[in-house]
Design a protein around this motif. Structure first.
Motif, PDB file in Angstrom:
ATOM      1  N   GLY A  18       0.958  -1.029   0.050  1.00  0.00           N
ATOM      2  CA  GLY A  18       0.268  -0.156  -0.331  1.00  0.00           C
ATOM      3  C   GLY A  18       0.308   1.461  -0.043  1.00  0.00           C
ATOM      4  N   VAL A  19       2.049   1.624   0.068  1.00  0.00           N
ATOM      5  CA  VAL A  19       2.559   2.183   0.465  1.00  0.00           C
ATOM      6  C   VAL A  19       3.084   2.276  -0.314  1.00  0.00           C
ATOM      7  N   PHE A  21       2.311   1.634  -3.215  1.00  0.00           N
ATOM      8  CA  PHE A  21       1.375   2.143  -4.487  1.00  0.00           C
ATOM      9  C   PHE A  21       1.216   3.425  -3.981  1.00  0.00           C
ATOM     10  N   TRP A  22       0.961   3.796  -2.320  1.00  0.00           N
ATOM     11  CA  TRP A  22       0.382   5.312  -2.858  1.00  0.00           C
ATOM     12  C   TRP A  22       1.162   5.792  -2.810  1.00  0.00           C
ATOM     13  N   GLY A  23       2.694   5.879  -2.254  1.00  0.00           N
ATOM     14  CA  GLY A  23       4.167   6.349  -2.948  1.00  0.00           C
ATOM     15  C   GLY A  23       3.958   6.750  -4.659  1.00  0.00           C
ATOM     16  N   PHE A  25       1.786   6.366  -7.006  1.00  0.00           N
ATOM     17  CA  PHE A  25       0.557   6.888  -7.567  1.00  0.00           C
ATOM     18  C   PHE A  25       0.989   8.881  -7.372  1.00  0.00           C
ATOM     19  N   ASN A  26       1.560   8.994  -5.711  1.00  0.00           N
ATOM     20  CA  ASN A  26       1.698  10.317  -5.789  1.00  0.00           C
ATOM     21  C   ASN A  26       2.764  10.535  -6.179  1.00  0.00           C
ATOM     22  N   TRP A  27       3.985  10.265  -6.668  1.00  0.00           N
ATOM     23  CA  TRP A  27       4.731  10.821  -7.506  1.00  0.00           C
ATOM     24  C   TRP A  27       4.740  10.625  -9.037  1.00  0.00           C
ATOM     25  N   TRP A  77      -5.709  17.741  -2.689  1.00  0.00           N
ATOM     26  CA  TRP A  77      -6.349  16.192  -3.809  1.00  0.00           C
ATOM     27  C   TRP A  77      -7.247  16.045  -4.730  1.00  0.00           C
TER      28      TRP A  77
END
Length: 193
Positions: A18-19, A21-23, A25-27, A77
């Motif tokens: 999850g971290v 993927f989230w990182g 995605f935000n990148w 966001w």
């Protein structure tokens, strides 16, 4: 005990994924949220970006510069995600070649501008207000015309785009529209009433 270890292991792997993927995605969001990315398409670089160069949001006495995402991508966001989803339509038209020549772009300019103006009107010019806020304006430091127009706009509940169409880009041919509906302010228009 084994079931508990499997559950904890699964939970930890899920958290790590999850971290990541989230990182990622935000990148990717930030990678696509800069001027260089925006003008990587020749349609933007050769048309609206060329018009923006040298205008008040590019060059001004304060040195504050607004880039494409500053005006066209919300900072919050959820609104940023919505705008990025809408941008997928722009990618579709890029692939389809809808505006890949100057002539095609000019033929669609008014339609494209109206989409932007409608969005800005619906959001009360949210992105403009990241830098320009009625409450923070020093009316006495403004010219007579600007002072009067801003105060009247505030009193009438107007939003930035109601008067400032064409401030960063060339106005489309609006000969069929009511020309009084647009009070375009250009950097070269320095006259005071």
């Amino acid at each position: 005990m084994a079931k508990r270890n499997i559950a904890i292991g699964t939970l930890l792997v899920g958290m790590v994924l999850g971290v990541i993927f989230w990182g990622g995605f935000n990148w990717a969001m930030e990678l696509t949220n800069n001027e260089q990315f925006c003008i990587s398409c020749h349609e933007m670089r050769d048309n609206v970006y060329a018009e923006y160069k040298g205008r008040i949001h590019d060059l001004n006495r304060t040195g504050v510069r607004a880039t494409c995402p500053d005006c066209h991508v919300p900072k919050e966001w959820i609104y940023k995600i919505k705008r990025k989803i809408q941008a997928s339509n722009e990618l579709y038209h890029k692939v389809m070649g809808s505006i890949d020549t100057r002539e095609k772009f000019e033929a669609k300019r008014l339609e494209l501008a109206r989409h932007v103006w409608k969005t800005m009107k619906e959001t009360d010019s949210r992105e403009c207000r990241n830098c320009h806020e009625y409450g923070s304006m020093d009316y006495m430091a403004q010219g007579r015309r600007a002072r009067r127009e801003h105060q009247e706009g505030l009193d009438a509940g107007k939003t930035c785009i109601d008067c400032h169409k064409g401030i960063a880009h060339q106005l489309p041919d609006m000969s069929e529209d009511d020309p009084s509906a647009v009070l375009a302010v250009h950097p070269e228009d320095k006259t005071e009433e």
